[in-house]
Design a protein around this motif. Structure first.
Motif, PDB file in Angstrom:
ATOM      1  N   LEU A   1       0.856  -1.184   0.000  1.00 53.40           N
ATOM      2  CA  LEU A   1       0.000   0.000   0.000  1.00 53.40           C
ATOM      3  C   LEU A   1       0.889   1.229   0.000  1.00 53.40           C
ATOM      4  CD1 LEU A   1      -2.936   1.104   0.218  1.00 53.40           C
ATOM      5  CD2 LEU A   1      -2.601   1.119   2.698  1.00 53.40           C
ATOM      6  N   THR A   2       0.685   2.085  -0.987  1.00 53.87           N
ATOM      7  CA  THR A   2       1.441   3.333  -1.101  1.00 53.87           C
ATOM      8  C   THR A   2       0.512   4.493  -0.752  1.00 53.87           C
ATOM      9  OG1 THR A   2       0.896   3.804  -3.407  1.00 53.87           O
ATOM     10  CG2 THR A   2       2.774   2.314  -3.001  1.00 53.87           C
ATOM     11  N   VAL A   3       1.060   5.688  -0.683  1.00 46.31           N
ATOM     12  CA  VAL A   3       0.242   6.859  -0.369  1.00 46.31           C
ATOM     13  C   VAL A   3      -0.867   7.042  -1.398  1.00 46.31           C
ATOM     14  CG1 VAL A   3       1.648   8.598  -1.558  1.00 46.31           C
ATOM     15  CG2 VAL A   3       0.379   9.221   0.531  1.00 46.31           C
ATOM     16  N   GLU A   4      -0.616   6.650  -2.639  1.00 40.98           N
ATOM     17  CA  GLU A   4      -1.646   6.756  -3.676  1.00 40.98           C
ATOM     18  C   GLU A   4      -2.843   5.859  -3.383  1.00 40.98           C
ATOM     19  OE1 GLU A   4       2.289   7.467  -5.950  1.00 40.98           O
ATOM     20  OE2 GLU A   4       1.609   6.126  -4.363  1.00 40.98           O
ATOM     21  N   GLY A   5      -2.629   4.776  -2.673  1.00 39.25           N
ATOM     22  CA  GLY A   5      -3.693   3.826  -2.380  1.00 39.25           C
ATOM     23  C   GLY A   5      -4.488   4.136  -1.127  1.00 39.25           C
ATOM     24  N   LEU A   6      -4.133   5.193  -0.416  1.00 42.04           N
ATOM     25  CA  LEU A   6      -4.841   5.525   0.823  1.00 42.04           C
ATOM     26  C   LEU A   6      -6.192   6.185   0.575  1.00 42.04           C
ATOM     27  CD1 LEU A   6      -1.939   6.859   3.071  1.00 42.04           C
ATOM     28  CD2 LEU A   6      -3.086   4.637   3.194  1.00 42.04           C
ATOM     29  N   THR A   7      -6.340   6.851  -0.557  1.00 41.81           N
ATOM     30  CA  THR A   7      -7.611   7.519  -0.840  1.00 41.81           C
ATOM     31  C   THR A   7      -8.639   6.501  -1.286  1.00 41.81           C
ATOM     32  OG1 THR A   7      -6.949   7.948  -3.121  1.00 41.81           O
ATOM     33  CG2 THR A   7      -6.512   9.688  -1.522  1.00 41.81           C
ATOM     34  N   GLU A   8      -9.894   6.831  -1.035  1.00 41.83           N
ATOM     35  CA  GLU A   8     -10.993   5.999  -1.525  1.00 41.83           C
ATOM     36  C   GLU A   8     -11.809   6.883  -2.450  1.00 41.83           C
ATOM     37  OE1 GLU A   8     -13.056   3.335   0.813  1.00 41.83           O
ATOM     38  OE2 GLU A   8     -11.387   2.904   2.141  1.00 41.83           O
ATOM     39  N   GLY A   9     -11.594   6.712  -3.750  1.00 41.44           N
ATOM     40  CA  GLY A   9     -12.215   7.605  -4.724  1.00 41.44           C
ATOM     41  C   GLY A   9     -11.630   8.999  -4.554  1.00 41.44           C
ATOM     42  N   ASP A  10     -12.492   9.961  -4.322  1.00 40.49           N
ATOM     43  CA  ASP A  10     -12.045  11.335  -4.085  1.00 40.49           C
ATOM     44  C   ASP A  10     -11.877  11.633  -2.599  1.00 40.49           C
ATOM     45  OD1 ASP A  10     -12.027  11.872  -6.786  1.00 40.49           O
ATOM     46  OD2 ASP A  10     -14.070  12.675  -6.807  1.00 40.49           O
ATOM     47  N   GLN A  11     -12.144  10.642  -1.755  1.00 39.10           N
ATOM     48  CA  GLN A  11     -12.106  10.822  -0.300  1.00 39.10           C
ATOM     49  C   GLN A  11     -10.697  10.586   0.226  1.00 39.10           C
ATOM     50  OE1 GLN A  11     -14.822  11.847   1.176  1.00 39.10           O
ATOM     51  NE2 GLN A  11     -14.109  11.795   3.283  1.00 39.10           N
ATOM     52  N   LEU A  12     -10.102  11.627   0.821  1.00 46.33           N
ATOM     53  CA  LEU A  12      -8.770  11.494   1.408  1.00 46.33           C
ATOM     54  C   LEU A  12      -8.814  10.627   2.652  1.00 46.33           C
ATOM     55  CD1 LEU A  12      -7.416  15.168   1.228  1.00 46.33           C
ATOM     56  CD2 LEU A  12      -6.839  13.251  -0.259  1.00 46.33           C
ATOM     57  N   HIS A  13      -7.713   9.940   2.906  1.00 40.85           N
ATOM     58  CA  HIS A  13      -7.548   9.212   4.163  1.00 40.85           C
ATOM     59  C   HIS A  13      -7.558  10.242   5.289  1.00 40.85           C
ATOM     60  CE1 HIS A  13      -5.414   7.054   7.346  1.00 40.85           C
ATOM     61  NE2 HIS A  13      -5.803   5.939   6.731  1.00 40.85           N
ATOM     62  N   PRO A  14      -8.070   9.907   6.466  1.00 40.29           N
ATOM     63  CA  PRO A  14      -8.085  10.873   7.571  1.00 40.29           C
ATOM     64  C   PRO A  14      -6.714  11.488   7.870  1.00 40.29           C
ATOM     65  CG  PRO A  14      -9.442   8.986   8.135  1.00 40.29           C
ATOM     66  CD  PRO A  14      -8.762   8.664   6.831  1.00 40.29           C
ATOM     67  N   LEU A  15      -5.639  10.726   7.717  1.00 39.69           N
ATOM     68  CA  LEU A  15      -4.311  11.304   7.945  1.00 39.69           C
ATOM     69  C   LEU A  15      -3.934  12.297   6.851  1.00 39.69           C
ATOM     70  CD1 LEU A  15      -2.342   8.299   9.391  1.00 39.69           C
ATOM     71  CD2 LEU A  15      -2.486  10.572  10.411  1.00 39.69           C
ATOM     72  N   GLN A  16      -4.295  12.013   5.622  1.00 38.42           N
ATOM     73  CA  GLN A  16      -4.031  12.976   4.549  1.00 38.42           C
ATOM     74  C   GLN A  16      -4.766  14.282   4.830  1.00 38.42           C
ATOM     75  OE1 GLN A  16      -5.317  10.227   1.450  1.00 38.42           O
ATOM     76  NE2 GLN A  16      -3.276  10.336   0.511  1.00 38.42           N
ATOM     77  N   ARG A  17      -6.023  14.170   5.246  1.00 40.89           N
ATOM     78  CA  ARG A  17      -6.819  15.355   5.568  1.00 40.89           C
ATOM     79  C   ARG A  17      -6.200  16.105   6.746  1.00 40.89           C
ATOM     80  NH1 ARG A  17      -8.640  19.126   3.639  1.00 40.89           N
ATOM     81  NH2 ARG A  17      -9.372  17.766   2.022  1.00 40.89           N
ATOM     82  N   ALA A  18      -5.771  15.388   7.784  1.00 39.17           N
ATOM     83  CA  ALA A  18      -5.167  16.023   8.966  1.00 39.17           C
ATOM     84  C   ALA A  18      -3.866  16.730   8.600  1.00 39.17           C
ATOM     85  CB  ALA A  18      -4.922  14.989  10.059  1.00 39.17           C
ATOM     86  N   PHE A  19      -3.062  16.136   7.728  1.00 38.04           N
ATOM     87  CA  PHE A  19      -1.823  16.796   7.290  1.00 38.04           C
ATOM     88  C   PHE A  19      -2.142  18.113   6.580  1.00 38.04           C
ATOM     89  CE2 PHE A  19       0.593  13.328   8.675  1.00 38.04           C
ATOM     90  CZ  PHE A  19       1.953  13.518   8.429  1.00 38.04           C
TER      91      PHE A  19
END
Length: 190
Positions: free
Chosen positions: A94-112
């Motif tokens: 799993l890479t950073v590209e795989g953390l999103t679900e569709g257009d939804q950022l992973h909670p950590l991406q959003r927090a950053f």
């Protein structure tokens, strides 16, 4: 079957190594299966960046000391610059590209983003992947050097600032965004 157009010999010229030095490997990257013929010397970072065009993981030190290349393999964080790709047959990456679900950022991406936990952004993908691993490790009760002796074994480890700093100490940020990175992880930690 995907094949690596970027197999390099010792002199750096494009040349495939003899068949005895290549193996067919199947791995799942961000939920998608890939079967590739891989040079035994090829590291996961180069496979991701050059063969699969997943450039989120960055080549920083190439010695496993900076964490810019951190990805998750079977849910555990690894320095992809040190992982021989051929050793990962059948594994999930799993890479950073795989953390999103569709257009939804992973909670950590959003927090950053919300905490402005990056400046130049070079280390950010590795920081985020490492933080995903930190959350899972702490939830599973894995202690760190900063975990207090009174913490019950096998129970989730509370992630205070000291615990987060210790667990992310393998990820370097040349810009010094550490306080915001810690805050972003705290925002997502249970």
């Amino acid at each position: 079957m995907d094949s690596s157009p970027h197999d390099h010999g010792d002199d750096g010229a494009d040349s495939a190594p003899p068949a005895a030095y290549r193996s067919e490997v199947t791995l799942s990257v961000n939920g998608k299966p890939h079967t590739l013929l891989i040079d035994h010397r090829r590291v996961l970072l180069d496979l991701l960046r050059e063969d699969l065009d997943l450039t989120g993981a960055k080549k920083g030190c190439d010695h496993g000391q900076c964490g810019a290349c951190t990805v998750l393999v079977d849910g555990r964080r690894v320095n992809s610059c040190l992982q021989l790709a051929v050793s990962l047959d059948g594994r999930d990456v799993l890479t950073v590209e795989g953390l999103t679900e569709g257009d939804q950022l992973h909670p950590l991406q959003r927090a950053f983003l919300d905490r402005d936990a990056f400046q130049c952004g070079y280390c950010t993908p590795g920081q985020i992947c490492s933080a995903v691993g930190v959350l899972a490790e702490a939830a599973a009760g894995h202690p760190s050097h900063a975990t207090g002796p009174a913490t019950p074994p096998g129970r989730p480890v509370p992630l205070d600032a000291a615990e987060i700093r210790e667990r992310l100490s393998g990820n370097l940020c040349r810009c010094g965004a550490y306080p915001h990175i810690v805050e972003a992880v705290q925002d997502v930690a249970p």
